[in-house]
Write an enzyme that holds these catalytic residues in place. Structure first.
Site, short mmCIF file in Angstrom:
data_model
loop_
_atom_site.label_atom_id
_atom_site.label_comp_id
_atom_site.label_asym_id
_atom_site.label_seq_id
_atom_site.Cartn_x
_atom_site.Cartn_y
_atom_site.Cartn_z
N ALA A 15 5.79 5.58 0.02
CA ALA A 15 5.60 4.15 -0.24
C ALA A 15 6.23 3.30 0.84
O ALA A 15 6.76 2.22 0.59
CB ALA A 15 6.19 3.80 -1.60
N ARG A 21 -3.05 -5.51 4.76
CA ARG A 21 -4.30 -6.09 4.26
C ARG A 21 -4.12 -6.82 2.92
O ARG A 21 -5.04 -7.51 2.47
CB ARG A 21 -5.38 -5.00 4.14
CG ARG A 21 -6.04 -4.71 5.48
CD ARG A 21 -7.09 -3.63 5.35
NE ARG A 21 -6.47 -2.30 5.29
CZ ARG A 21 -7.13 -1.21 4.89
NH1 ARG A 21 -8.38 -1.29 4.48
NH2 ARG A 21 -6.52 -0.04 4.88
N ASN A 241 -5.52 -0.98 -0.93
CA ASN A 241 -5.22 -1.48 0.41
C ASN A 241 -5.30 -3.00 0.48
O ASN A 241 -4.64 -3.62 1.29
CB ASN A 241 -6.18 -0.87 1.44
CG ASN A 241 -5.96 0.63 1.57
OD1 ASN A 241 -4.87 1.07 1.91
ND2 ASN A 241 -6.98 1.41 1.27
N TYR A 400 17.75 -32.37 -28.33
CA TYR A 400 18.32 -32.65 -26.99
C TYR A 400 18.80 -34.08 -26.92
O TYR A 400 18.02 -35.02 -27.16
CB TYR A 400 17.20 -32.39 -25.98
CG TYR A 400 17.62 -32.46 -24.53
CD1 TYR A 400 18.79 -31.83 -24.09
CD2 TYR A 400 16.83 -33.12 -23.59
CE1 TYR A 400 19.15 -31.88 -22.76
CE2 TYR A 400 17.18 -33.16 -22.26
CZ TYR A 400 18.34 -32.54 -21.85
OH TYR A 400 18.70 -32.57 -20.53
N ALA A 436 8.43 -39.56 -46.23
CA ALA A 436 7.67 -39.65 -44.99
C ALA A 436 8.40 -40.56 -44.02
O ALA A 436 9.03 -41.55 -44.41
CB ALA A 436 6.28 -40.20 -45.28
C1 UD1 Z 1 -3.97 9.42 4.75
C2 UD1 Z 1 -4.36 10.84 5.16
C3 UD1 Z 1 -5.86 11.01 4.97
C4 UD1 Z 1 -6.24 10.69 3.54
C5 UD1 Z 1 -5.76 9.31 3.14
C6 UD1 Z 1 -5.98 9.08 1.68
C7 UD1 Z 1 -2.81 11.50 6.90
C8 UD1 Z 1 -2.63 11.72 8.35
N1 UD1 Z 1 -4.00 11.08 6.53
O1 UD1 Z 1 -4.64 8.55 5.64
O2 UD1 Z 1 -6.25 12.34 5.31
O3 UD1 Z 1 -7.64 10.78 3.39
O4 UD1 Z 1 -4.35 9.20 3.41
O5 UD1 Z 1 -5.67 7.76 1.37
O6 UD1 Z 1 -1.92 11.79 6.12
N2 UD1 Z 1 2.97 6.13 4.55
C9 UD1 Z 1 4.33 6.11 4.73
N3 UD1 Z 1 4.83 6.18 5.98
C10 UD1 Z 1 4.04 6.30 7.07
C11 UD1 Z 1 2.63 6.30 6.88
C12 UD1 Z 1 2.15 6.22 5.61
O7 UD1 Z 1 5.09 6.03 3.76
O8 UD1 Z 1 4.57 6.37 8.18
C13 UD1 Z 1 2.45 6.04 3.19
C14 UD1 Z 1 1.70 4.75 2.94
O9 UD1 Z 1 2.55 3.77 2.39
C15 UD1 Z 1 0.62 5.16 1.96
C16 UD1 Z 1 0.39 6.63 2.31
O10 UD1 Z 1 1.52 7.07 3.00
O11 UD1 Z 1 1.05 5.09 0.63
C17 UD1 Z 1 -0.86 6.85 3.11
O12 UD1 Z 1 -0.76 6.10 4.28
P1 UD1 Z 1 -2.04 5.52 4.98
O13 UD1 Z 1 -1.66 4.88 6.24
O14 UD1 Z 1 -2.83 4.75 4.00
O15 UD1 Z 1 -2.81 6.88 5.31
P2 UD1 Z 1 -4.23 7.00 5.93
O16 UD1 Z 1 -4.15 6.87 7.38
O17 UD1 Z 1 -5.15 6.13 5.19
CA CA Z 2 -4.73 4.40 2.89
#
Ligand code: UD1
Ligand code: CA
Length: 490
Positions: A15, A21, A241, A400, A436
């Site tokens: 997280a 976005r 997102n 009040y 009243a």
């Molecule tokens: C990732 C997956 C992809 C998958 C998709 C599903 C990888 C490389 N790719 O892609 O295969 O289909 O999720 O949604 O894993 N996050 C962190 N720290 C970071 C990066 C991300 O905590 O440095 C967390 C984000 O908050 C999010 C989740 O990991 O909850 C996924 O990150 P996001 O950037 O959405 O991954 P995608 O590139 O979409």
């Molecule tokens: Ca994502």
């Protein structure tokens, strides 16, 4: 379980992402669905497995996220550990940050989920874990077949159908882009394979990130087993997102919640216009009419009727009560009581069994005893009303003085007249009456009749003399002339 007896179950919830976005000053995972932040949904799903360790990796705007996670300790009956990923270098890096908060040389299984995937259920994680254990996999990925796989990592399978790798959209060949089976981002890993794989991944890819997905390929290349569990219910793996997805997933969550309650014996006339928070509880034979929103810890007792057009937050409604076109919060409505239409219950309202808060009535921080009624056009603030008393229409509890709030106490079996002002602090004894228009400034003893203001005086002809030529004066003249035809024109 095929896991060794000492093997541990750990869950890591990612997280740390920024959630650009959302275009929001609130961190993405703190946006709510059904009254709970996205991250809370994710943490509850993970906690449902009863893991030995539960870590949430936080990064962007983490103070708010950490504070919320700390507030969940009691509800979850466990501590949620947070790991900080200061810079978002990819999902692989995020999991490494999570592992850093877990015991060294961790064994057993590590489940990875996302903090922005709110509909995922514990049952699905349990099925993933079962598949992982039963097939002796080193990595098991939860996948889904979707109509539009754009943006997702694709699942690569060999001729025999076994999973060999995950390729990110930006790194995929045109043929790989045709694959409709996507990586949900939710996995079960053997802890040692995960730690080893993470130490070997590189950022040599289109996004220059450390991909968690590469751990699967590394494990396979090492001759370990990898597998997939296909999640047919695609809503469960969908992430938020932007605010369009927030609304879409929120509506689906609500639809599922309503279905749950309908199967449990609640009638919902128009599910399209009823919204419930996750924490709300409803007894059998509750009837929810159109336009109802029940929020927070609202609990409705058997056979109660809510709505139409009612919003209640943290309100307890007793059995068989009726609450119609009402807005209420932090209040208690007794069994068989009746509220509305058009009532406003502010915090601290407690209505006793069989009591009534009627039309255009506002209440606050007041106890209205069993069988007592405030039927029409009144404000009851900072009052204690006993049992079986009736407050006349259009009365105000004047609580009040411009500086401080004061309380009014009204006894039981009291009958107050219409248009009374209770100037607090003041007490009306049991069985008292008031006329009243009484302004009650001094205590009324039990059984007394309180009246205030002098006897009525009629200043005959005042309107005709003082407001000559007005429609009122003309109407008065006509009426007077009709009473006495010999009356002279004035
Ligand atoms: C990732 C997956 C992809 C998958 C998709 C599903 C990888 C490389 N790719 O892609 O295969 O289909 O999720 O949604 O894993 N996050 C962190 N720290 C970071 C990066 C991300 O905590 O440095 C967390 C984000 O908050 C999010 C989740 O990991 O909850 C996924 O990150 P996001 O950037 O959405 O991954 P995608 O590139 O979409
Ligand atoms: Ca994502």
């Amino acid at each position: 379980m095929p896991q060794g007896t000492n093997a541990q179950l750990s869950t890591i919830v990612l997280a740390a992402g920024e959630g650009t976005r959302m275009r929001s000053s609130t961190p993405k995972v703190m946006h709510p669905i059904a009254g709970r932040p996205l991250v809370e949904h994710a943490v509850r799903a993970a906690a449902g497995l009863g893991p030995d360790h539960l870590v949430v990796v936080v990064g962007h705007s983490r103070a708010q996220v950490v504070a919320h996670l700390e507030s969940l300790t009691t509800a979850l009956d466990r501590k949620v550990v947070t790991a900080v990923q200061a810079e978002q270098k990819g999902t692989g890096h995020a999991v490494s940050c999570g592992l850093a908060e877990l015991p060294d040389r961790l064994t057993g299984t590590v489940i990875v989920t996302y903090g922005d995937v709110p509909l995922l259920e514990t049952e699905t994680l349990r099925a993933l874990l079962a598949e992982h254990n039963e097939s002796g996999n080193a990595v098991t990925v939860l996948t889904s077949v979707v109509a539009d796989p754009t943006g997702y990592g694709r699942i690569i399978r060999d001729a025999s159908g076994s999973v060999t790798g995950i390729v990110e959209h930006k790194d995929a060949t045109p043929q790989q882009l045709e694959i409709a089976e996507i990586n949900s981002g939710i996995y079960a890993f053997d802890a040692e394979v995960l730690a080893d794989g993470l130490s070997r991944i590189t950022a040599h890819n289109a996004q220059g990130e450390l991909y968690l997905t590469d751990v699967l390929g590394i494990a396979r290349a090492d001759g370990k087993r990898a597998g997939a569990l296909v999640c047919v219910d695609t809503w469960q793996v969908e992430g938020v997102n932007d605010r369009v997805q927030l609304a879409g997933l929120g509506a689906e969550y609500n639809r599922r919640l309503l279905e749950h309650w309908m199967r449990a014996g609640v009638t919902i006339t128009d599910p399209a216009s009823v919204w419930l928070d996750a924490e709300v509880t409803l007894a059998r034979d509750v009837l929810l009419q159109p336009g109802v929103q029940l929020q927070g810890s609202t609990a409705v007792g058997e056979g109660a009727i809510i709505g139409p057009d009612t919003t209640l937050a943290n309100v307890t409604v007793g059995e068989g009560a009726k609450v119609i076109r009402t807005h209420g919060s932090d209040s208690i409505i007794g069994p068989g009581a009746s509220v509305g239409p058009f009532a406003y219950l502010r915090p601290g309202t407690e209505l006793g069994e069989g009591g009534k808060i009627g039309t255009f009535v506002e209440t606050k921080n007041s106890q209205i005893g069993a069988g007592s009624k405030v039927p029409h056009l009144s404000y009851v603030g900072d009052a204690t009303i006993g049992e079986h008393s009736n407050i006349g229409a259009a009365s105000v509890f004047v609580n009040y003085d411009g500086v401080n709030k004061h309380r009014t106490t009204v006894g039981s079996h009291v009958r107050t007249g219409s248009d009374n002002m209770f100037v607090a602090p003041v007490t009306v004894g049991d069985g008292a009456y008031s006329g009243a228009g009484t302004v009650i400034r001094r205590d009324v003893p039990p059984g007394a009749l309180a009246v205030s203001g002098g006897p009525q005086r009629n200043l005959e002809g005042w309107v005709v003399r003082r407001r000559p030529g007005t429609p009122a004066a003309e109407a008065a003249e006509r009426a007077l002339a009709a009473q006495d035809p010999d009356r002279e024109e004035q």
